[in-house]
Design a protein around this motif. Structure first.
Motif, PDB file in Angstrom:
ATOM      1  N   ILE A  18      50.186  45.154  43.017  1.00  0.00           N
ATOM      2  CA  ILE A  18      49.030  45.913  43.505  1.00  0.00           C
ATOM      3  C   ILE A  18      49.008  45.911  45.027  1.00  0.00           C
ATOM      4  N   ALA A  19      49.265  44.757  45.634  1.00  0.00           N
ATOM      5  CA  ALA A  19      49.290  44.667  47.096  1.00  0.00           C
ATOM      6  C   ALA A  19      50.413  45.522  47.678  1.00  0.00           C
ATOM      7  N   ALA A  20      51.551  45.552  46.997  1.00  0.00           N
ATOM      8  CA  ALA A  20      52.691  46.343  47.476  1.00  0.00           C
ATOM      9  C   ALA A  20      52.370  47.823  47.496  1.00  0.00           C
ATOM     10  N   GLN A  21      51.471  48.247  46.628  1.00  0.00           N
ATOM     11  CA  GLN A  21      51.055  49.650  46.592  1.00  0.00           C
ATOM     12  C   GLN A  21      49.931  49.943  47.584  1.00  0.00           C
ATOM     13  N   GLY A  22      49.404  48.910  48.218  1.00  0.00           N
ATOM     14  CA  GLY A  22      48.318  49.115  49.156  1.00  0.00           C
ATOM     15  C   GLY A  22      46.948  48.949  48.550  1.00  0.00           C
ATOM     16  N   GLY A  23      46.874  48.545  47.292  1.00  0.00           N
ATOM     17  CA  GLY A  23      45.588  48.337  46.644  1.00  0.00           C
ATOM     18  C   GLY A  23      45.068  46.930  46.875  1.00  0.00           C
ATOM     19  N   GLU A  24      43.799  46.734  46.571  1.00  0.00           N
ATOM     20  CA  GLU A  24      43.155  45.424  46.706  1.00  0.00           C
ATOM     21  C   GLU A  24      42.555  45.031  45.368  1.00  0.00           C
ATOM     22  N   VAL A  25      42.976  43.893  44.826  1.00  0.00           N
ATOM     23  CA  VAL A  25      42.448  43.439  43.537  1.00  0.00           C
ATOM     24  C   VAL A  25      40.938  43.244  43.638  1.00  0.00           C
ATOM     25  N   ASP A  26      40.215  43.818  42.714  1.00  0.00           N
ATOM     26  CA  ASP A  26      38.753  43.731  42.689  1.00  0.00           C
ATOM     27  C   ASP A  26      38.310  43.693  41.232  1.00  0.00           C
ATOM     28  N   PHE A  27      38.601  42.581  40.550  1.00  0.00           N
ATOM     29  CA  PHE A  27      38.271  42.475  39.129  1.00  0.00           C
ATOM     30  C   PHE A  27      36.769  42.370  38.919  1.00  0.00           C
ATOM     31  N   MET A  28      36.298  43.123  37.943  1.00  0.00           N
ATOM     32  CA  MET A  28      34.906  43.041  37.512  1.00  0.00           C
ATOM     33  C   MET A  28      34.889  43.260  36.010  1.00  0.00           C
ATOM     34  N   PRO A  29      34.329  42.331  35.226  1.00  0.00           N
ATOM     35  CA  PRO A  29      34.340  42.472  33.764  1.00  0.00           C
ATOM     36  C   PRO A  29      33.368  43.538  33.297  1.00  0.00           C
ATOM     37  N   SER A  30      33.503  43.928  32.040  1.00  0.00           N
ATOM     38  CA  SER A  30      32.541  44.865  31.459  1.00  0.00           C
ATOM     39  C   SER A  30      31.165  44.209  31.430  1.00  0.00           C
ATOM     40  N   GLY A  31      30.147  45.038  31.471  1.00  0.00           N
ATOM     41  CA  GLY A  31      28.796  44.495  31.451  1.00  0.00           C
ATOM     42  C   GLY A  31      27.865  45.280  32.358  1.00  0.00           C
ATOM     43  N   GLU A  32      26.663  44.773  32.527  1.00  0.00           N
ATOM     44  CA  GLU A  32      25.625  45.490  33.264  1.00  0.00           C
ATOM     45  C   GLU A  32      26.001  45.730  34.724  1.00  0.00           C
ATOM     46  N   LYS A  33      26.641  44.759  35.358  1.00  0.00           N
ATOM     47  CA  LYS A  33      26.995  44.906  36.772  1.00  0.00           C
ATOM     48  C   LYS A  33      27.998  46.042  36.966  1.00  0.00           C
ATOM     49  N   LEU A  34      29.018  46.086  36.116  1.00  0.00           N
ATOM     50  CA  LEU A  34      30.017  47.144  36.220  1.00  0.00           C
ATOM     51  C   LEU A  34      29.399  48.496  35.860  1.00  0.00           C
ATOM     52  N   ASP A  35      28.563  48.531  34.837  1.00  0.00           N
ATOM     53  CA  ASP A  35      27.920  49.782  34.443  1.00  0.00           C
ATOM     54  C   ASP A  35      27.036  50.320  35.574  1.00  0.00           C
ATOM     55  N   ALA A  36      26.340  49.417  36.277  1.00  0.00           N
ATOM     56  CA  ALA A  36      25.494  49.836  37.398  1.00  0.00           C
ATOM     57  C   ALA A  36      26.351  50.385  38.543  1.00  0.00           C
ATOM     58  N   ARG A  37      27.484  49.753  38.761  1.00  0.00           N
ATOM     59  CA  ARG A  37      28.393  50.238  39.802  1.00  0.00           C
ATOM     60  C   ARG A  37      28.901  51.633  39.465  1.00  0.00           C
ATOM     61  N   MET A  38      29.261  51.847  38.206  1.00  0.00           N
ATOM     62  CA  MET A  38      29.740  53.159  37.784  1.00  0.00           C
ATOM     63  C   MET A  38      28.639  54.212  37.938  1.00  0.00           C
ATOM     64  N   ALA A  39      27.413  53.847  37.632  1.00  0.00           N
ATOM     65  CA  ALA A  39      26.294  54.781  37.741  1.00  0.00           C
ATOM     66  C   ALA A  39      26.071  55.191  39.198  1.00  0.00           C
ATOM     67  N   ASP A  40      26.171  54.231  40.115  1.00  0.00           N
ATOM     68  CA  ASP A  40      25.997  54.530  41.542  1.00  0.00           C
ATOM     69  C   ASP A  40      27.106  55.452  42.051  1.00  0.00           C
ATOM     70  N   LEU A  41      28.358  55.151  41.684  1.00  0.00           N
ATOM     71  CA  LEU A  41      29.480  55.989  42.094  1.00  0.00           C
ATOM     72  C   LEU A  41      29.357  57.384  41.495  1.00  0.00           C
ATOM     73  N   ALA A  42      28.945  57.441  40.238  1.00  0.00           N
ATOM     74  CA  ALA A  42      28.790  58.727  39.560  1.00  0.00           C
ATOM     75  C   ALA A  42      27.788  59.601  40.296  1.00  0.00           C
ATOM     76  N   GLU A  43      26.673  59.029  40.660  1.00  0.00           N
ATOM     77  CA  GLU A  43      25.645  59.810  41.358  1.00  0.00           C
ATOM     78  C   GLU A  43      26.182  60.373  42.670  1.00  0.00           C
ATOM     79  N   SER A  44      26.890  59.538  43.436  1.00  0.00           N
ATOM     80  CA  SER A  44      27.416  59.968  44.733  1.00  0.00           C
ATOM     81  C   SER A  44      28.452  61.080  44.585  1.00  0.00           C
TER      82      SER A  44
END
Length: 314
Positions: A279-305
């Motif tokens: 992932i680092a070799a591709q220029g990405g940054e590991v940012d693990f977040m499990p399924s659940g309310e926190k991830l769902d809220a993040r998706m909702a915020d990104l979706a709105e934007s």
């Protein structure tokens, strides 16, 4: 007695179903990649594949289904049985295509099983390009509106929306050219068919390593670790900060046991040194977040934007 026997049968049936769910998976899993082979999403899938197979104990079949800037592949997954045996790797394109009115799904048609990484949007050109800096390119686009061709992955996709946001923010006009996947866009740039690329950094990994591509700027908020001389758009005076994410999603309605199995497998995979290195070799940054309310809220915020922005430019 007859009622007792019926109750026993029902109870045993329920118990058996619970055991079956708890034993997930019991057969191979198809991971649909809605882009051509060789792009950032495809490379991520194949880097995750061994670690996920070890954790889940079943084969992961990576299936490329390009078309419509991701829409065909994501549609296939959204319409699949929500049993955990068909998954995909989504990103902001889920929201962008919905906002553009191109998608046959909504972002809520998916269950998000875990986030894996963040990846900046960047501007790049062929090494043979006449432009050595973003300022030179921007001057050209302002002096000759609509003459410079910008390539990205898919009409109405996240890189398309990002490209439009950048054009609006930096006040230039370019000809926007969609492709069926980032690898096709890169090939077009290297072949001289388009002038500029706006993609995720991971999509350009191979071309940057070979020297066939050059970065002019990043839309992320921070300087790229491996490319410290590449300016951010904010450093260039533009009020813009955009990055992408990649995770794993399934059709909405999967069991909690499936979500838990995937969260555990993804957490283990993102802690695997080989996966992190890839992932680092591709220029990405590991940012693990499990399924659940926190991830769902993040998706909702990104979706709105992204949906709101895409609706304005469609």
């Amino acid at each position: 007695m007859e009622n007792m026997n019926k109750m026993s049968i029902i109870f045993v049936g329920m118990l058996t179903a619970g055991v079956a769910n708890a034993d997930y998976p019991t057969k191979s899993i198809t991971m649909v990649i809605p882009y051509s082979a060789g792009g950032g999403t495809d490379v991520l899938a194949r880097n995750l594949q061994p670690a996920l197979e070890e954790s889940l104990g079943e084969d992961i079949i990576v299936s490329n289904k390009p078309g419509g800037g991701g829409i065909l592949g994501f549609t296939e997954v959204a319409n699949a049985d929500p049993d955990g045996y068909t998954v995909t790797i989504p990103n902001n394109v889920i929201f962008a295509t919905e906002g553009m009115g191109n998608a046959t799904y909504t972002y809520s048609d998916f269950d998000y099983l875990g986030n894996v990484l963040n990846d900046d949007y960047v501007v790049a050109v062929s090494d043979e390009s006449e432009w050595d800096s973003w300022e030179e390119l921007a001057d050209e686009m302002r002096n000759n509106p609509g003459e410079v061709t910008f390539g990205f992955s898919g009409a109405g996709g996240s890189t398309h929306v990002a490209s439009e946001i950048l054009a609006d923010t930096a006040e230039y006009e370019a000809k926007q050219v969609p492709h069926d996947g980032s690898s096709d866009a890169v090939a077009a740039a290297l072949g001289g068919h388009i002038d500029v690329l706006l993609l995720n950094l991971a999509d350009l990994s191979s071309g940057l390593k070979s020297g066939d591509l050059r970065l002019l700027a990043t839309l992320g908020s921070e300087t790229l670790e491996d490319y410290p001389d590449v300016p951010t758009m904010q450093e260039l005076g533009h009020d813009i900060s955009l990055s992408n994410w990649r995770g794993v999603a399934a059709p909405a309605g999967v069991d909690d046991e499936v979500k838990e199995a995937w969260s555990a497998a993804l957490e283990k995979a993102t802690n695997d040194p080989k996966v992190r290195e890839a992932i680092a070799a591709q220029g990405g940054e590991v940012d693990f977040m499990p399924s659940g309310e926190k991830l769902d809220a993040r998706m909702a915020d990104l979706a709105e934007s992204f949906i709101n922005t895409a609706e304005k430019i469609k």
